[in-house]
Design a protein around this motif. Structure first.
Motif, PDB file in Angstrom:
ATOM      1  N   ILE A  44      24.094 -68.614  53.891  1.00 59.04           N
ATOM      2  CA  ILE A  44      22.875 -68.239  53.168  1.00 59.04           C
ATOM      3  C   ILE A  44      22.749 -69.067  51.892  1.00 59.04           C
ATOM      4  CG2 ILE A  44      21.788 -66.356  51.870  1.00 59.04           C
ATOM      5  CD1 ILE A  44      22.912 -64.469  54.110  1.00 59.04           C
ATOM      6  N   CYS A  45      23.863 -69.292  51.217  1.00 55.67           N
ATOM      7  CA  CYS A  45      23.842 -70.149  50.012  1.00 55.67           C
ATOM      8  C   CYS A  45      23.446 -71.578  50.368  1.00 55.67           C
ATOM      9  CB  CYS A  45      25.203 -70.132  49.316  1.00 55.67           C
ATOM     10  SG  CYS A  45      25.580 -68.558  48.516  1.00 55.67           S
ATOM     11  N   VAL A  46      23.927 -72.067  51.491  1.00 57.46           N
ATOM     12  CA  VAL A  46      23.550 -73.406  51.952  1.00 57.46           C
ATOM     13  C   VAL A  46      22.049 -73.455  52.238  1.00 57.46           C
ATOM     14  CG1 VAL A  46      23.787 -75.044  53.881  1.00 57.46           C
ATOM     15  CG2 VAL A  46      25.829 -74.047  52.824  1.00 57.46           C
ATOM     16  N   VAL A  47      21.533 -72.420  52.884  1.00 60.49           N
ATOM     17  CA  VAL A  47      20.092 -72.349  53.179  1.00 60.49           C
ATOM     18  C   VAL A  47      19.287 -72.411  51.881  1.00 60.49           C
ATOM     19  CG1 VAL A  47      18.246 -70.860  54.073  1.00 60.49           C
ATOM     20  CG2 VAL A  47      20.354 -71.139  55.376  1.00 60.49           C
ATOM     21  N   ALA A  48      19.688 -71.618  50.895  1.00 61.49           N
ATOM     22  CA  ALA A  48      18.983 -71.619  49.607  1.00 61.49           C
ATOM     23  C   ALA A  48      19.090 -72.990  48.934  1.00 61.49           C
ATOM     24  CB  ALA A  48      19.546 -70.528  48.691  1.00 61.49           C
ATOM     25  N   GLY A  49      20.255 -73.601  48.999  1.00 65.92           N
ATOM     26  CA  GLY A  49      20.436 -74.925  48.408  1.00 65.92           C
ATOM     27  C   GLY A  49      19.578 -75.984  49.075  1.00 65.92           C
ATOM     28  N   ILE A  50      19.512 -75.951  50.399  1.00 69.69           N
ATOM     29  CA  ILE A  50      18.670 -76.894  51.134  1.00 69.69           C
ATOM     30  C   ILE A  50      17.203 -76.690  50.752  1.00 69.69           C
ATOM     31  CG2 ILE A  50      17.756 -77.488  53.426  1.00 69.69           C
ATOM     32  CD1 ILE A  50      20.587 -76.875  54.514  1.00 69.69           C
ATOM     33  N   GLY A  51      16.785 -75.446  50.710  1.00 74.86           N
ATOM     34  CA  GLY A  51      15.390 -75.155  50.372  1.00 74.86           C
ATOM     35  C   GLY A  51      15.030 -75.612  48.976  1.00 74.86           C
ATOM     36  N   TYR A  52      15.894 -75.316  48.022  1.00 79.34           N
ATOM     37  CA  TYR A  52      15.638 -75.721  46.637  1.00 79.34           C
ATOM     38  C   TYR A  52      15.593 -77.241  46.523  1.00 79.34           C
ATOM     39  CZ  TYR A  52      15.946 -76.035  41.588  1.00 79.34           C
ATOM     40  OH  TYR A  52      15.684 -76.339  40.271  1.00 79.34           O
ATOM     41  N   ALA A  53      16.563 -77.891  47.136  1.00 79.48           N
ATOM     42  CA  ALA A  53      16.620 -79.356  47.064  1.00 79.48           C
ATOM     43  C   ALA A  53      15.404 -79.989  47.732  1.00 79.48           C
ATOM     44  CB  ALA A  53      17.905 -79.856  47.715  1.00 79.48           C
TER      45      ALA A  53
ATOM     46  N   LEU B 165      12.237 -68.952  51.414  1.00 79.79           N
ATOM     47  CA  LEU B 165      13.390 -68.185  51.895  1.00 79.79           C
ATOM     48  C   LEU B 165      12.959 -67.069  52.844  1.00 79.79           C
ATOM     49  CD1 LEU B 165      15.543 -67.912  48.644  1.00 79.79           C
ATOM     50  CD2 LEU B 165      15.963 -69.368  50.634  1.00 79.79           C
ATOM     51  N   CYS B 166      11.902 -66.355  52.490  1.00 77.66           N
ATOM     52  CA  CYS B 166      11.401 -65.278  53.358  1.00 77.66           C
ATOM     53  C   CYS B 166      10.964 -65.820  54.713  1.00 77.66           C
ATOM     54  CB  CYS B 166      10.248 -64.541  52.684  1.00 77.66           C
ATOM     55  SG  CYS B 166      10.743 -63.552  51.271  1.00 77.66           S
TER      56      CYS B 166
ATOM     57  N   GLY C  28      20.582 -69.788  62.220  1.00 80.29           N
ATOM     58  CA  GLY C  28      19.261 -70.292  62.585  1.00 80.29           C
ATOM     59  C   GLY C  28      18.423 -70.666  61.378  1.00 80.29           C
ATOM     60  N   SER C  29      18.638 -69.988  60.271  1.00 83.88           N
ATOM     61  CA  SER C  29      17.860 -70.246  59.058  1.00 83.88           C
ATOM     62  C   SER C  29      18.173 -71.604  58.444  1.00 83.88           C
ATOM     63  CB  SER C  29      18.109 -69.145  58.033  1.00 83.88           C
ATOM     64  OG  SER C  29      17.583 -67.931  58.529  1.00 83.88           O
ATOM     65  N   VAL C  30      19.350 -72.145  58.724  1.00 83.74           N
ATOM     66  CA  VAL C  30      19.678 -73.491  58.221  1.00 83.74           C
ATOM     67  C   VAL C  30      18.647 -74.489  58.744  1.00 83.74           C
ATOM     68  CG1 VAL C  30      21.364 -75.373  58.332  1.00 83.74           C
ATOM     69  CG2 VAL C  30      22.143 -73.022  57.982  1.00 83.74           C
TER      70      VAL C  30
ATOM     71  N   ILE D 240      14.704 -73.490  57.580  1.00 85.04           N
ATOM     72  CA  ILE D 240      14.304 -73.847  56.221  1.00 85.04           C
ATOM     73  C   ILE D 240      13.962 -75.328  56.114  1.00 85.04           C
ATOM     74  CG2 ILE D 240      16.520 -74.392  55.106  1.00 85.04           C
ATOM     75  CD1 ILE D 240      15.321 -72.396  52.837  1.00 85.04           C
ATOM     76  N   VAL D 241      14.609 -76.154  56.905  1.00 87.39           N
ATOM     77  CA  VAL D 241      14.273 -77.583  56.917  1.00 87.39           C
ATOM     78  C   VAL D 241      12.837 -77.764  57.406  1.00 87.39           C
ATOM     79  CG1 VAL D 241      14.797 -79.814  57.981  1.00 87.39           C
ATOM     80  CG2 VAL D 241      16.663 -78.345  57.174  1.00 87.39           C
ATOM     81  N   GLY D 242      12.479 -77.079  58.481  1.00 91.21           N
ATOM     82  CA  GLY D 242      11.115 -77.171  58.998  1.00 91.21           C
ATOM     83  C   GLY D 242      10.098 -76.616  58.029  1.00 91.21           C
ATOM     84  N   ALA D 243      10.408 -75.465  57.432  1.00 86.95           N
ATOM     85  CA  ALA D 243       9.475 -74.832  56.504  1.00 86.95           C
ATOM     86  C   ALA D 243       9.263 -75.676  55.260  1.00 86.95           C
ATOM     87  CB  ALA D 243       9.997 -73.439  56.117  1.00 86.95           C
ATOM     88  N   ALA D 244      10.338 -76.212  54.698  1.00 83.49           N
ATOM     89  CA  ALA D 244      10.222 -77.031  53.485  1.00 83.49           C
ATOM     90  C   ALA D 244       9.521 -78.354  53.777  1.00 83.49           C
ATOM     91  CB  ALA D 244      11.612 -77.290  52.899  1.00 83.49           C
ATOM     92  N   THR D 245       9.791 -78.918  54.930  1.00 87.30           N
ATOM     93  CA  THR D 245       9.137 -80.171  55.306  1.00 87.30           C
ATOM     94  C   THR D 245       7.643 -79.974  55.461  1.00 87.30           C
ATOM     95  OG1 THR D 245      11.151 -80.950  56.401  1.00 87.30           O
ATOM     96  CG2 THR D 245       9.089 -82.031  57.005  1.00 87.30           C
ATOM     97  N   ALA D 246       7.252 -78.926  56.165  1.00 86.71           N
ATOM     98  CA  ALA D 246       5.821 -78.653  56.357  1.00 86.71           C
ATOM     99  C   ALA D 246       5.154 -78.369  55.023  1.00 86.71           C
ATOM    100  CB  ALA D 246       5.636 -77.477  57.302  1.00 86.71           C
TER     101      ALA D 246
END
Length: 145
Positions: free
Chosen positions: A50-59, A87-88, A128-130, A133-139
């Motif tokens: 989950i921390c990795v997911v948040a870090g990827i999203g923030y970055a 994140l949601c 799955g969120s890893v 979040i890449v798809g969501a942030a990219t879009a």
């Protein structure tokens, strides 16, 4: 000092994130290997993921996209609304697809609503969120220009 008005976070921004989040979440929700991996994960592994997911999203939102200024983002309790939405969307899209496809019942050899079944499902959602979040942030980044 010039006052800059916060960027307004719109429903369209969330819609873009949802499209990207669902796009990349789907293949991982229905992959048996993810559920096998989730069964062997501890709570520490899930929280670290989950921390990795948040870090990827923030970055992805604020470091990779140099045109976005975090200081002028609309905030909720001091956290950028765009980041909260991201994140949601990333966790929510995986959860929704897992439930729609009945993945826990399909991939678990135990009762999905048992404590162990919920633990494994939680872990699978974190994995799955890893990707979601890449798809969501990219879009969000591509279509918010």
């Amino acid at each position: 000092m010039k006052f800059r008005r916060p960027n307004r976070f719109r429903l369209a921004d969330s819609a873009q994130q949802i499209v990207g989040g669902f796009l990349l979440a789907g293949p991982f929700v229905v992959t048996e290997e993810v559920w096998v991996l989730a069964a062997d994960m501890t709570i520490f592994h899930a929280l670290a993921t989950i921390c990795v997911v948040a870090g990827i999203g923030y970055a992805a939102l604020y470091k990779a996209d140099t045109t976005r200024d975090i200081d002028v983002e609309q905030e909720i309790a001091g956290v950028p609304a765009r980041f909260i939405s991201l994140l949601c969307v990333s966790f929510g899209s995986v959860l929704i697809l897992a439930m729609l496809f009945d993945a826990p019942d399909t991939f678990l050899d135990i009762e999905p609503l048992s404590v162990e079944g919920l633990r494994i499902t939680f872990n699978a959602i974190s994995v799955g969120s890893v990707f979601s979040i890449v798809g969501a942030a990219t879009a969000d980044t591509i279509f918010s220009k």
